[in-house]
Design a protein around this motif. Structure first.
Motif, mmCIF file in Angstrom:
data_model
loop_
_atom_site.group_PDB
_atom_site.id
_atom_site.type_symbol
_atom_site.label_atom_id
_atom_site.label_comp_id
_atom_site.label_asym_id
_atom_site.label_seq_id
_atom_site.Cartn_x
_atom_site.Cartn_y
_atom_site.Cartn_z
ATOM 1 N N SER A 53 19.831 -11.312 32.643
ATOM 2 C CA SER A 53 19.958 -10.088 31.849
ATOM 3 C C SER A 53 21.052 -9.218 32.448
ATOM 4 C CB SER A 53 18.631 -9.322 31.829
ATOM 5 O OG SER A 53 18.396 -8.690 33.074
ATOM 6 N N GLU A 54 21.299 -8.089 31.813
ATOM 7 C CA GLU A 54 22.333 -7.179 32.298
ATOM 8 C C GLU A 54 21.964 -6.540 33.638
ATOM 9 O OE1 GLU A 54 22.669 -7.358 27.800
ATOM 10 O OE2 GLU A 54 21.056 -7.179 29.268
ATOM 11 N N ARG A 93 29.056 -10.981 27.917
ATOM 12 C CA ARG A 93 28.868 -12.175 28.731
ATOM 13 C C ARG A 93 28.243 -13.291 27.892
ATOM 14 N NH1 ARG A 93 29.417 -11.296 33.652
ATOM 15 N NH2 ARG A 93 28.365 -9.275 33.710
ATOM 16 N N GLN A 143 30.253 -0.813 29.552
ATOM 17 C CA GLN A 143 28.958 -1.394 29.228
ATOM 18 C C GLN A 143 29.045 -2.914 29.309
ATOM 19 O OE1 GLN A 143 27.084 0.796 26.234
ATOM 20 N NE2 GLN A 143 25.278 -0.505 26.066
ATOM 21 N N VAL A 144 27.941 -3.540 29.693
ATOM 22 C CA VAL A 144 27.837 -4.998 29.725
ATOM 23 C C VAL A 144 26.756 -5.422 28.746
ATOM 24 C CG1 VAL A 144 27.322 -7.033 31.132
ATOM 25 C CG2 VAL A 144 28.571 -5.108 32.134
ATOM 26 N N HIS A 164 24.905 -9.044 26.950
ATOM 27 C CA HIS A 164 24.762 -10.493 27.041
ATOM 28 C C HIS A 164 24.517 -11.093 25.667
ATOM 29 C CE1 HIS A 164 23.597 -10.911 31.584
ATOM 30 N NE2 HIS A 164 24.731 -10.255 31.387
#
Length: 252
Positions: A55-56, A92, A153-154, A156
């Protein structure tokens, strides 16, 4: 510019020399244009002991050179976005299904015309994949929601989580015949790597075929709604030249 997608792919064996100046260049472009910088991320950041679910908030581990460089790149972009006032997002995802120069076309299905599928490691281990048209759709839909994002921000994208056995079964279903399996000759790579910087770089990432992993996309789904999810069989049939037909469906 409203959006800048940083998808440059420096020489795999020369990331230490090429990745930092490329990162500086795209940061300068984002600062000058005011556009949101979007970066395709990968799972290298989690190191050789990556857990099953990513996860992030999963901690990074810079225990390989590639991991350290990707972590540094994301940290550099995050710091620049905060200091210089532009927005940036890392999306990602796993290994690509589609295009050329991937593990699928260069190794796994290289001998498909001879009735053979190449196994990258233990066939029962989950592996993260992303069908490129689905990932492209995710980028577009995130870009459309950029006003809701913070400076950095990331997110997934889970894509397709599939084991070697899943790939083998899907390829058999598409081709309509039984396929044999052969192991990738990593031992040969190790010998050749003595003279090849590229193979040394590839061998460093072998662990990704020895540890099960998949991505958790809850945060992304909250932002853009239902995620694109083409099936493994459909993605393979549409992506591989030796399997593609005029009747191959785009979605399933």
């Amino acid at each position: 510019m409203d959006v800048i997608v940083h998808a440059l792919n420096p020489n795999y064996a020369r990331w230490d020399a090429l990745l930092p100046p490329v990162t500086s260049a795209v940061i300068a472009i984002a600062k000058a244009s005011g556009g949101m910088l979007m970066v395709p991320g990968n799972v290298y950041n989690f190191g050789t002991s990556l857990p099953l679910l990513l996860s992030e908030t999963t901690p990074f581990s810079a225990d390989t050179g590639k991991a350290a460089l990707r972590i540094q790149m994301e940290q550099t972009i995050a710091a620049a976005a905060a200091e210089q006032g532009f927005k940036s997002v890392v999306i990602r995802a796993g290994d690509f299904i589609g295009g050329s120069g991937t593990w699928l076309d260069m190794a796994i299905t290289k001998s498909l015309d001879k009735g053979m599928v190449t196994s990258m490691g233990p066939d029962n281990l989950a592996h993260a994949w992303a069908y490129l048209p689905d990932l492209a759709e995710v980028f577009v839909r995130v870009a459309e929601q950029r006003s809701a994002l913070t400076n950095f921000q990331v997110l997934h994208y889970p894509g397709i989580t599939a084991s070697g056995s899943d790939l083998h079964a899907a390829l058999e279903a598409i081709t309509g015949r039984k396929l044999k399996s052969k192991a990738l000759p990593w031992w040969l790579f190790q010998m050749m790597a003595l003279f090849s910087p590229m193979l040394r770089a590839v061998l460093q990432m072998r662990y990704l075929w020895q540890r099960p992993h998949g991505l958790v996309g809850t945060r992304l789904e909250h932002l853009i709604g239902r995620l694109p999810a083409t099936s493994l069989q459909t993605a393979l049939a549409a992506s591989l030249p030796q399997l593609r037909t005029k009747s191959a469906p785009v979605r399933q």
